[in-house]
Design a protein around this motif. Structure first.
Motif, PDB file in Angstrom:
ATOM      1  N   SER A  87      -2.276   1.997  -5.153  1.00  0.00           N
ATOM      2  CA  SER A  87      -1.018   2.558  -4.659  1.00  0.00           C
ATOM      3  C   SER A  87      -0.926   4.058  -4.911  1.00  0.00           C
ATOM      4  O   SER A  87      -0.410   4.820  -4.094  1.00  0.00           O
ATOM      5  N   ARG A  88      -1.456   4.494  -6.077  1.00  0.00           N
ATOM      6  CA  ARG A  88      -1.377   5.910  -6.428  1.00  0.00           C
ATOM      7  C   ARG A  88      -2.430   6.755  -5.715  1.00  0.00           C
ATOM      8  O   ARG A  88      -2.137   7.832  -5.207  1.00  0.00           O
ATOM      9  N   GLU A  89      -3.674   6.255  -5.695  1.00  0.00           N
ATOM     10  CA  GLU A  89      -4.794   7.103  -5.283  1.00  0.00           C
ATOM     11  C   GLU A  89      -5.592   6.574  -4.096  1.00  0.00           C
ATOM     12  O   GLU A  89      -6.481   7.247  -3.596  1.00  0.00           O
ATOM     13  N   SER A 119     -10.638   5.328  -4.526  1.00  0.00           N
ATOM     14  CA  SER A 119     -10.666   5.864  -5.881  1.00  0.00           C
ATOM     15  C   SER A 119     -11.199   4.856  -6.894  1.00  0.00           C
ATOM     16  O   SER A 119     -11.506   5.206  -8.024  1.00  0.00           O
ATOM     17  N   GLY A 179      -2.829   5.716   0.870  1.00  0.00           N
ATOM     18  CA  GLY A 179      -3.988   4.900   0.547  1.00  0.00           C
ATOM     19  C   GLY A 179      -4.407   3.950   1.641  1.00  0.00           C
ATOM     20  O   GLY A 179      -5.481   3.367   1.579  1.00  0.00           O
ATOM     21  N   ASP A 203      -2.148  -0.988  -8.912  1.00  0.00           N
ATOM     22  CA  ASP A 203      -1.339   0.219  -9.131  1.00  0.00           C
ATOM     23  C   ASP A 203      -2.152   1.475  -8.821  1.00  0.00           C
ATOM     24  O   ASP A 203      -1.639   2.448  -8.262  1.00  0.00           O
ATOM     25  N   LYS A 204      -3.424   1.443  -9.190  1.00  0.00           N
ATOM     26  CA  LYS A 204      -4.298   2.586  -8.923  1.00  0.00           C
ATOM     27  C   LYS A 204      -4.480   2.785  -7.424  1.00  0.00           C
ATOM     28  O   LYS A 204      -4.510   3.922  -6.926  1.00  0.00           O
ATOM     29  N   TYR A 253       0.840  -1.186   0.000  1.00  0.00           N
ATOM     30  CA  TYR A 253       0.000   0.000   0.000  1.00  0.00           C
ATOM     31  C   TYR A 253       0.881   1.244   0.000  1.00  0.00           C
ATOM     32  O   TYR A 253       1.974   1.240   0.548  1.00  0.00           O
ATOM     33  N   SER A 254       0.358   2.312  -0.565  1.00  0.00           N
ATOM     34  CA  SER A 254       1.041   3.594  -0.436  1.00  0.00           C
ATOM     35  C   SER A 254       0.611   4.217   0.884  1.00  0.00           C
ATOM     36  O   SER A 254      -0.485   3.939   1.379  1.00  0.00           O
ATOM     37  N   GLU A 271      -3.268  -3.487 -12.781  1.00  0.00           N
ATOM     38  CA  GLU A 271      -3.641  -2.094 -13.031  1.00  0.00           C
ATOM     39  C   GLU A 271      -4.458  -1.531 -11.879  1.00  0.00           C
ATOM     40  O   GLU A 271      -4.281  -0.371 -11.467  1.00  0.00           O
TER      41      GLU A 271
END
Length: 276
Positions: free
Chosen positions: A255-257, A261, A12, A252-253, A8-9, A249
């Protein structure tokens, strides 16, 4: 990248997500009322899960299927339960979202209560505690992250899938042994197993595209449409296999948002991937 090992980021992942925070706070509040207020007899009378065939003043009531989850037998009981809820439930709520996690938690708790009622007919002792629901959460963790290592007694690493299977086997053995010996245990082993069994069935149904949360939202939307307060909402989940590329995908989303999201369709794909 792998679905189960996706990091996880910092932005997030919530260390104390909303549902778990609320459940813990309510349990702690009820605990103080149980042991440090004159309401203790009232809570025991109305809130504990009494057997269906119990006699005397104490009788089963339908709301006890929920209220018993917020009562505990002592300090060690509530500390262990709330720690386990936070430890195993945090990642589940972050992945599924607060609504889906809350639905799952109460489905497991109510299912555990129903199974407990079937196995305690004739008993005169009530059941309290969030353990049934938490065992459902433990089962979900083992299914979602089967190869994640858990450190038993903070020392011995064991994969989640083996930890969950071993715990279930221990509960089954203890429950059967107590029944065979005719002994009264202060641990509701069959309630624990009930929470895990109901959780397993719910997850399998959810992975096929049906969700109690979605159903309730659709029903509410239809009622609003009938009253003329809003349009009907229709959603259709594709009944096809989700590819590894799609899952990568989506992760990855996250991790970014962050998880919130994701669209409803992306959340469904992620949940289905947990069945691999």
């Amino acid at each position: 990248m792998s679905y189960h090992d996706q990091p996880y980021s910092p932005g997030g992942f919530q260390v104390m997500p909303p549902a778990i925070k609320t459940i813990i706070l309510v349990n702690v509040a009820v605990f103080f009322l149980q042991f440090f207020s004159p309401l203790a007899p009232f809570l025991q009378f109305f809130g504990a899960l009494w057997p269906v065939a119990s006699s005397g003043d104490y009788q089963f009531q339908i709301w006890q299927l929920v209220s018993y989850m917020f009562m505990h037998g002592g300090l060690a009981h509530i500390l262990f339960n709330m720690f386990a809820l936070w430890l195993f439930g945090t990642e589940i709520e972050n992945y599924w979202g607060t609504k889906e996690f809350t639905t799952f938690y109460f489905v497991c708790g109510i299912g555990a209560a129903l199974i407990n009622l079937m196995t305690t007919v004739g008993s005169q002792y009530p059941t309290v505690g969030a353990s049934g629901a938490i065992f459902g959460v433990l089962l979900a963790f083992g299914m979602m992250f089967p190869d994640r290592y858990i450190f038993l007694y903070f020392l011995f690493p064991i994969k989640a899938k083996y930890f969950v299977a071993g715990y279930a086997a221990l509960e089954l053995f203890s429950g059967i042994n107590n029944s065979a010996m005719g002994s009264q245990s202060n641990i509701a082993h069959f309630a624990h197993l009930g929470g895990m069994a109901v959780g397993f069935v719910y997850i399998k149904i959810r992975q096929q595209g049906w969700s109690l949360t979605d159903w309730a939202e659709k029903l509410a939307s239809k009622n609003e449409a009938v009253k003329g307060k809003g349009p009907k909402l229709h959603s259709k989940t594709e009944d096809r296999n989700v590819s590894e590329t799609e899952i990568d995908e989506i992760l990855d989303k996250i991790s970014r948002e962050g998880y919130e999201s994701l669209t409803k369709e992306e959340k469904m794909k992620l949940l289905k991937a947990g069945d691999r």
